[in-house]
Design a protein around this motif. Sequence first.
Motif, PDB file in Angstrom:
ATOM      1  N   TYR B 707     -31.774  15.862  10.840  1.00 11.85           N
ATOM      2  CA  TYR B 707     -31.588  17.269  11.173  1.00 11.85           C
ATOM      3  C   TYR B 707     -32.328  18.136  10.152  1.00 11.85           C
ATOM      4  N   LYS B 731     -31.188  20.808  17.790  1.00 11.61           N
ATOM      5  CA  LYS B 731     -30.034  21.530  17.242  1.00 11.61           C
ATOM      6  C   LYS B 731     -28.801  20.664  17.366  1.00 11.61           C
ATOM      7  N   THR B 733     -24.881  20.387  18.259  1.00  7.22           N
ATOM      8  CA  THR B 733     -23.930  21.148  19.046  1.00  7.22           C
ATOM      9  C   THR B 733     -22.504  21.002  18.539  1.00  7.22           C
ATOM     10  N   GLU B 736     -21.904  20.747  12.134  1.00  3.58           N
ATOM     11  CA  GLU B 736     -22.720  21.707  11.404  1.00  3.58           C
ATOM     12  C   GLU B 736     -22.953  21.174  10.000  1.00  3.58           C
ATOM     13  N   GLU B 737     -24.127  21.466   9.491  1.00  6.83           N
ATOM     14  CA  GLU B 737     -24.475  20.941   8.188  1.00  6.83           C
ATOM     15  C   GLU B 737     -23.604  21.649   7.150  1.00  6.83           C
ATOM     16  N   TYR B 749     -21.810  16.632   6.874  1.00 11.58           N
ATOM     17  CA  TYR B 749     -21.675  17.507   8.036  1.00 11.58           C
ATOM     18  C   TYR B 749     -20.205  17.756   8.316  1.00 11.58           C
ATOM     19  N   LYS B 752     -17.479  20.629  14.091  1.00 15.38           N
ATOM     20  CA  LYS B 752     -17.137  21.965  14.561  1.00 15.38           C
ATOM     21  C   LYS B 752     -15.750  21.921  15.180  1.00 15.38           C
TER      22      LYS B 752
END
Lengths: 339, 788
Positions: B707, B731, B733, B736-737, B749, B752
Motif C-alpha cells: 500500500y 486504495k 477499503t 487504514e494505515e 494497519y 476500520k
Amino acid sequence: MADHFFTFSIITLSLFVVASSGGLESELVADLLTLQAESKSGVIHLDDRTVSKFLTSPRTPRPYSFLIFFDAANFHDKPELRLRELRREFEIVASSFITNHNSSNTKLFFGDIEFRESQSSFQLFGVNSLPHVRLVGPTAKSLKDDSDVMDQGDFSRLAESMAEFVQYRTKLTVGPIHRPPALSKMQLGLITALLLLCLPLVAKRIFAGETLLHDPKIWLSGAVFVYFFSVSGAMHNIIRKMPMFLVDRNNPNKLVFFYQGSGMQLGAEGFAVGFLYTFVGLLLAFVTHVLVYVKDATAKRLAMLFTLLVSFWAVKKVILLDNWKTGYGIHGFWPSSWN
Amino acid sequence: MAAPETSTAAVPTLYTYNTLRNAFGGVLSFFILLLIGVMAFSIRLFSVIKYESVIHEFDPYFNYRVTQFLAKNGIYEFWNWFDDRTWYPLGRVIGGTVYPGLTLTAGTIWWLLNSLNIPLSVETVCVFTAPIFSAFASWATYLLTKEVKGTGAGLTAAALLAMVPSYISRSVAGSYDNEAVAIFALIFTFYLYIKTLNTGSLFYATLNSIAYFYMVCSWGGYTFIINLIPMHVLLCIVTGRFSSRLYIAYAPLVVLGTLLAALVPVVGFNAVMTSEHFASFLVFIIIHVVAFVYYIKGILSPKMFKVAVTLVVSVGLAVCCAVIAVLIALVASSPTKGWSGRSLSLLDPTYASKYIPIIASVSEHQPPTWPSYFMDINVLAFLVPAGIIACFLPLSDASSFVVLYIATSVYFSGVMVRLMLVLAPAACITSGIALSQAFDVFTGSIKFQLTGASSNTEVDAAETSSSTAESQTDAVKTEKPEETAKNRPSRKSKKKEREHGEKPSTKAKAEKKRLLALPLESSVISLLLLVLLGAFYVVHCVWAAAEAYSAPSIVLTSRSHDGLHVFDDFREAYAWLRHNTDVDDKVASWWDYGYQTTAMANRTVIVDNNTWNNTHIATVGTAMSSPERAAWEIFHSLDVKYVLVVFGGLVGYPSDDINKFLWMVRIGGGVFPHIKEPDYLRDGQYRIDSQATPTMLNCLMYKLSYYRFVETDGKGFDRVRQTEIGKKYFKLTHFEEAFTTHHWMVRIYKLKPPKNRIRGKTKKSKSKTSSTTSSPKRSGTKKKNPWQ
C-alpha cells in the motif's frame, strides 16, 4: 400425441444407432480386457497400430478412458527423469485399480507407449518431454488437444497422487493402493529360517564371550565410519537424492563435482571432503600411536614427511574449498595499528 | 600401570618433588580454567559490543517475558500462570507448557543479585545468562574429559569448547534460549555419570539424577541423555564389562531420574509413557537380570551354576517374552508407535521429508552439508578421528562412553543441522584428547632428543616424558589382559600416574619401557603446524562469534559505502504499539512476531511462536490470503484492532512476510480448503509483478505490504524480489494505515470500524463483492431471493 410419437421414434432411432455401434465397441472392450489380462501388471502395451485401433478410429464418445504412460527405454538410465520409478508406480496404480474392481471395470484402461517403436504416436499426442502421462477421456477427439496431461505435481506423491488425478478427472475411484511387500513371502520365510539356524550359534558365541562385539577393532572402524559418513553429508545426499556429480550445461563432456553455494552439495564432493576430514585425523592418530614405536629412524622420518605434507595439503585444500563454496571471508581481528 | 607408585615409594625425595609439582600443576590448571571461563564469557560479548545489550530473535523474548513474570510475581504465580495475552481468545497455560529450567535459573540469579543489593534489571540478567553458562559448560567439559583421559586432555577440551562456533551460535549474550543452559546440563550430567562409573559412589549417582532433573527442566533434548546412557550400559553389558559400578551408575539414575522428570509439568507422565523413554526401562530390566546372574555365579559352584543357568534361562526367557509383548502392545496402540515426529525423523531420516512437511520445512531441521561442519566445528573435524582412536587405546568404560557419544551425535547431526549443537561438546572432548596426546608425543620427543640423545641410544632410552597415551598404549601392547583388569579398580593410582605423566619428568627412569621418540625436526614442524591449526581455529571462532552469530535480528545493520546503517524498525513499531494503542487491543500478525509483540509491545496477539494450535494459525493465514473484505471479517470476528505486517521490499530485508506468504497460504489452505495454493502461483511460480495472479494481487498480504509503496520511488520496485510490483495504485477499503516505520519494515494497519447499516449502502457493497468469496458470516444480511 404426434409429439409423443416423435419422441418415441427418436428414442428408438438412437437406440438402434447405439446398438449397432455398441457391437463394435463391445468388441473393442473385450479386446482390451484380454490384452489387460495378458499383461502382468494390467498395463496394456500400445503401439501405433493399437493406438489407431483403440483411440483414433472409434467414434467418440468411446466407452472407456485411457490413461497412457509415455515411456522411453533409452532414457531409463537418466536418474533425473525417474522414468523407471514412475513407471513402477504407474503399474501399481493400474494393478490396484484392476484388483479393486475385480477386473470388471471397463471404463478405464491403462496403457503405455514406447518412444522407439511408436514415434508417430508420440507426435500424434504432441509429446516432446518426459515423464509424461496423459488421460484420454471418452469424448476426446484430437488426442493432442482434448486429452488431460498429468502435472508434475501429480507425480510428486507417486501412486497416491496419480490415483487422485484419476479420481478427479474420471470420477472413477481407484481405491486403496496395493503395493507389493518389500520382501516376498518366499524371501521372508528364507530369512526367518536362516535366523533360526543362526540363533544357537550366536547364542553360544555370546555366552562364550567371543563375538565380533567383543573386538574393539570392529567398534573402532564402525565409529570412524559413522563419523566419515556423517561429516561427508551423506545423509543430505540420501534425503535430497543428490547425484554424485552433474554434467556441465555449457560443456557436456565436462563433469561438475563441486557445487558452489553452501546450501547444497553433490555426492562426490561430500565424500571427498569427508575423506579429507577423516584422513587427517587418522594420520594424526597414526603418528601419535603407531609411528612412535617404529624403530627404523629413516622410515620414521619418511613417514613423518609424508604425514606432514598430506595433512597440510588436506587442511589447506578444505579451507580453500570452504572459502570458495560458502563465500565467507574469514578474517582475524588484529589491532588497527598493525594495518 | 602401578609403576609410578613404586617409583615414588622407592625414592622419598622424588615423592616430595612430585607433590610440589602436582601442587604447582593444580594451581596452574586452576588459573587456566579460570582464564578459559573468562574467554568463554567474553567471546560471547560481541553482540553486546557491536549492537547493545538486547534480547535476540523470537523465542528468547518469550523466555524473557516469562522471567519478568517470575521475578515480579514469584514462583507459585508462575507455576499457575495462565497467559491471556496470547492465542486470543484461547490463551495459554504457560506454567504447564514451558521447560522451566532456563527461567528458574535466570530468576534465581536475579533474585540472588538483588538480595545482595546488586540492582541489575531482569533483562541484563537474561542477556548474560547464556555466556555465564558457557563458562560453566567449559568447566564441565574439563571435568568430563579429565575423567576420561586426564587433566591435559581436559584443559584442551575445555579451551576448545569455550569457543566452538556451534555452541556460540546458541549462547551469545542476548540469546536467551533453553539451549544456553541445556548444553551445560548435558555435559555435567555426562560428567557425573562417568564419575559414578569410575568411582562407584552413590553420592555421585544421586548428584547425577539431580543433574538429569535439571536437564529435563531445561530442554526437550534430555531424551538424548536417557537414550545414550542406556545404550552405553547395554554396550558395557554386551561386551562383558558389567560391574557393580555400572549398576550404581545406572539404576539410581533411572529410578530417581524418572521420578524427578515426572515432576516437570511439561514432561509429566510422558516420562513413563512415551517410547523415547522405553529404552531406559528395558535396559533397567536387563541390568537387573545380568546383576542377578553375576550374583548367582558368585555364590554357586561352577557346576551348580550351569544347572541354575538352564533354569534361569528358561524362566527368564518366558518373563522377558511377556514383558516385551506388553511393551510392544503398548507401543503399537499409539498411532505414531509412541514416537514423536522429530524422534522418528532421526531414526528414519527420510521420514520427515515424506510425511511431515512442517518439520521438514524448518531450516534448522535440514540435513547439513560438509561446509556446515567446517563452519560449526571447524578444524575439530580433522581432529575427531584421532580422538576416537585415542579413546580405544585403551578402551575403558569412560572412553567407550565418549566414543558412543561422538558416534551417535555425529550421526544425528548428519540428519538435522540443529543437532550440531549436541555434537559440538563431543567433538571438543575427542579433539581435546587427540590434541593433548599429540602435544605430549611431540613435546616429549623434542625434550628426549634435546636432553638424552647424546648419552642414550633411542631404543634403550627410558622414556622421560611418558604421556598417558604412550604409557597406556604400551601397556595395552604388552600386557593387555592385565591392563584391562587393573584399569578399573586402581583409579587412584591411575590418577596419580596421570598427573605425574602430564609434565615431562626426567626422574621417572624406573619406567623401563622401550618408548621411542620421533625425529626432532619433524616433531618441531608438527608442533608448529598443530599450533597453526589451533590458531586458525581461534581466528575462525572469533570471526564466527563476531560476524556470523552475533546479529540480534531485532536490530539490523548494513554496511554500505557511506557508512553503517542501523535498521531499528521492529522496536520502533513495537514501541508505537505500546504507546499509541489501548492496553487490551488485539494485534494480528503472522506467528513469527507473536512473542516479540507480547513481550515488547505488551499487546494481546492471536498466534505466536509456540505453534500449538494449527487451526488458529490457519485462520490468520487464511485472513492474510483472503481479499480485503473477507479478511476484515475474519479479523473482526477475532476482535483484532491492528494488523502488523513485515515488509522488506524497500530496504531489501529478505525474511519478510511476502516471502513467507506461501506458507500462510499452505497452512491456511490445509484447514480452509477454499484457499488454494495454485491460485497464488502463475505457472507454478510465485511472483508479485504484473504477471501475478489476480488472487495474489487482491489478497490482504499483498495490499498491506505494498500500500502506497509506489510513492517511495515512483515505480514500486521491490528490492527483495528484484522486480516492479504488479498492482501499484490501489486504495484500502476496510483497513487504514496506522503506522509505518522509518524503513517501512513494519507496517501497522487499523481495522476500520464496521459501517453503519444504511440500507442502500449495504446493498451496494453486496453487489460489489458478490463475485468475490465472502465469508458465510455475513450471509445473514443477504436476503437472497432465488426468483429475483
